[in-house]
Enzyme design. Sequence first.
Site, mmCIF file in Angstrom:
data_model
loop_
_atom_site.group_PDB
_atom_site.id
_atom_site.type_symbol
_atom_site.label_atom_id
_atom_site.label_comp_id
_atom_site.label_asym_id
_atom_site.label_seq_id
_atom_site.Cartn_x
_atom_site.Cartn_y
_atom_site.Cartn_z
ATOM 1 N N GLY A 198 -0.763 15.208 -36.729
ATOM 2 C CA GLY A 198 0.476 15.652 -37.401
ATOM 3 C C GLY A 198 1.320 14.616 -38.083
ATOM 4 N N SER A 199 0.809 13.331 -38.256
ATOM 5 C CA SER A 199 1.445 12.278 -38.805
ATOM 6 C C SER A 199 1.162 12.124 -40.490
ATOM 7 C CB SER A 199 1.086 11.063 -38.328
ATOM 8 O OG SER A 199 1.627 10.841 -37.170
ATOM 9 N N THR A 200 1.991 12.292 -41.370
ATOM 10 C CA THR A 200 1.722 12.179 -42.719
ATOM 11 C C THR A 200 1.789 10.566 -43.362
ATOM 12 O OG1 THR A 200 3.940 12.413 -43.431
ATOM 13 C CG2 THR A 200 2.692 14.603 -43.224
ATOM 14 N N PRO A 201 1.358 10.214 -44.605
ATOM 15 C CA PRO A 201 1.593 9.065 -44.910
ATOM 16 C C PRO A 201 3.144 8.481 -44.703
ATOM 17 C CG PRO A 201 -0.100 9.971 -46.336
ATOM 18 C CD PRO A 201 0.426 11.006 -45.452
ATOM 19 N N ASP A 231 26.509 3.474 -19.339
ATOM 20 C CA ASP A 231 26.782 2.479 -20.299
ATOM 21 C C ASP A 231 28.390 2.219 -20.533
ATOM 22 O OD1 ASP A 231 25.977 0.533 -22.188
ATOM 23 O OD2 ASP A 231 25.582 1.943 -23.840
ATOM 24 N N LYS A 281 26.731 10.106 -35.555
ATOM 25 C CA LYS A 281 25.653 9.459 -35.051
ATOM 26 C C LYS A 281 24.254 9.896 -35.582
ATOM 27 C CE LYS A 281 23.740 7.868 -30.687
ATOM 28 N NZ LYS A 281 23.525 7.848 -29.125
ATOM 29 N N ASP A 326 3.889 7.772 -41.232
ATOM 30 C CA ASP A 326 3.509 6.218 -40.724
ATOM 31 C C ASP A 326 4.414 5.122 -41.339
ATOM 32 O OD1 ASP A 326 1.429 7.524 -39.406
ATOM 33 O OD2 ASP A 326 -0.092 7.177 -41.112
ATOM 34 N N ALA A 327 4.608 5.319 -42.811
ATOM 35 C CA ALA A 327 5.552 4.357 -43.380
ATOM 36 C C ALA A 327 6.873 4.198 -42.568
ATOM 37 C CB ALA A 327 5.464 4.493 -44.871
#
Length: 459
Positions: free
Chosen positions: A105-108, A277, A180, A111-112
């Site tokens: 399911g990753s697109t260019p 925290d 946030k 990824d970038a």
Amino acid sequence: MDSKLQRRFTLGRQSSGAPDNEVVIASDASGSLEEAMDSGVRLMYLANEGDLEGIQELLDSGTAVNFRDIDGRSALHVAACQGRTEVVDLLLRHGAEVDVQDRWGSTPLADAIYYKHNDVIKLLEAHGAKPPMAPMHVKNAREVPEYEIDPKELDFTNSVEITKGTFCIASWRGIQVAVKKLAEEFFIDEEKVKSFRDELALLQQIRHPNVVQFLGAVTQCTPMMIVTEYLPKGDLCAYLKRRRALRSITAIKLALDIARGMNYLHEHKPEAIIHRDLEPSNILRDDSGHLKVADFGLSKLMEVAKTIKEDRPMSWQQTSWRYVAPEVFRNEEYDTKVDVFSFALILQEMIEGLPPFPKREDMEVAKAYAANERPPFEAPVKHYPNGLRQLIEDCWDEQPSKRPTFREIIVKLDEINKHLVQKKRWKTKALKYLHKFESILKLEHSSSSRSGSSRSTVR
């Protein structure tokens, strides 16, 4: 599939959505990489290498610019992973599909974003690439959460960063709010997305004057955001840097604010909330000077009378080790008492005017706690009135079970505060009577002087 040809491209950085990112070089039995490739896989190889001339020759010879291997990867995916801006530009000019998805399911663009290649991101977006779908997006409008905020209502025109890259100030419906943001590269990090979901789930349940107020969130588009009330007075960390050591009565009042907020979290039903925290930068000041506990990104829900054990230790990027209990540092089971340990360090810092072990690095401080070393008490004894020092020592006890609860801490702080207030009243009364007595003496002295002057005149 042809046994000689390897039609999966596995050289260099892999898909941002792949289960792992192994680097494997594809080759045939003879070890010749180029002979093992057909023209499509060779196009991907040249995109990985950044060979513009070779890519142009392949495309001119008829190789399909949108060739995809068995994982659904294209040359544009590869170039985006490697940050090859010129290759991306060349492929796009030859008609490369900008939003093509691989098997994960990753697109260019995804990824970038994952590999933080900003120039490639800008180029792909300029060619219409769509940002990754928000992981909490729902198709049915009825499933959209009640707290959902339309991002168009958030005005970032005069936005100011509160903390670098995470919190900023924006305008929303006529008021200033703290926002946030979850950066887009986090969308494919399941752990960070889960943390975001957990924080949202917690914030929806919390309502207390000493805990920062949740206003809503953006979850149906990117970037996802959490919107809370904005406290213009800043955090306790900045306040202590300006003021240094506080008067005992001031420190007690602020400590009561923190303790009340934390007691609410720890006594939350049906599950206690552990902050994990708690440090000065996560405690905010409102307009009246009161404190509110904030930032629940690392918080945990815990069934009462149970303990928590992390699957893996927290990293130094997640928290400041300067305020973390030794059992967390050692990755042992822990409970609500980790927050009591942190509270002790904050209370001592308000009296001493310096953070714990200020000359040591965070990790060295954590190791010192694990070795049962504690920050020294250097302020005069009078700055720790009525058992305040003993309370701090009890709160940072090596054995969590011996540390008091926040309910017990509140009782003790109330006693100390009442004693200090009473002492202040007696001191004020004493000064008032002293001034009155001095005034009477002055009047008598003045009267005596006038009387002596009169007798002198009669003679």
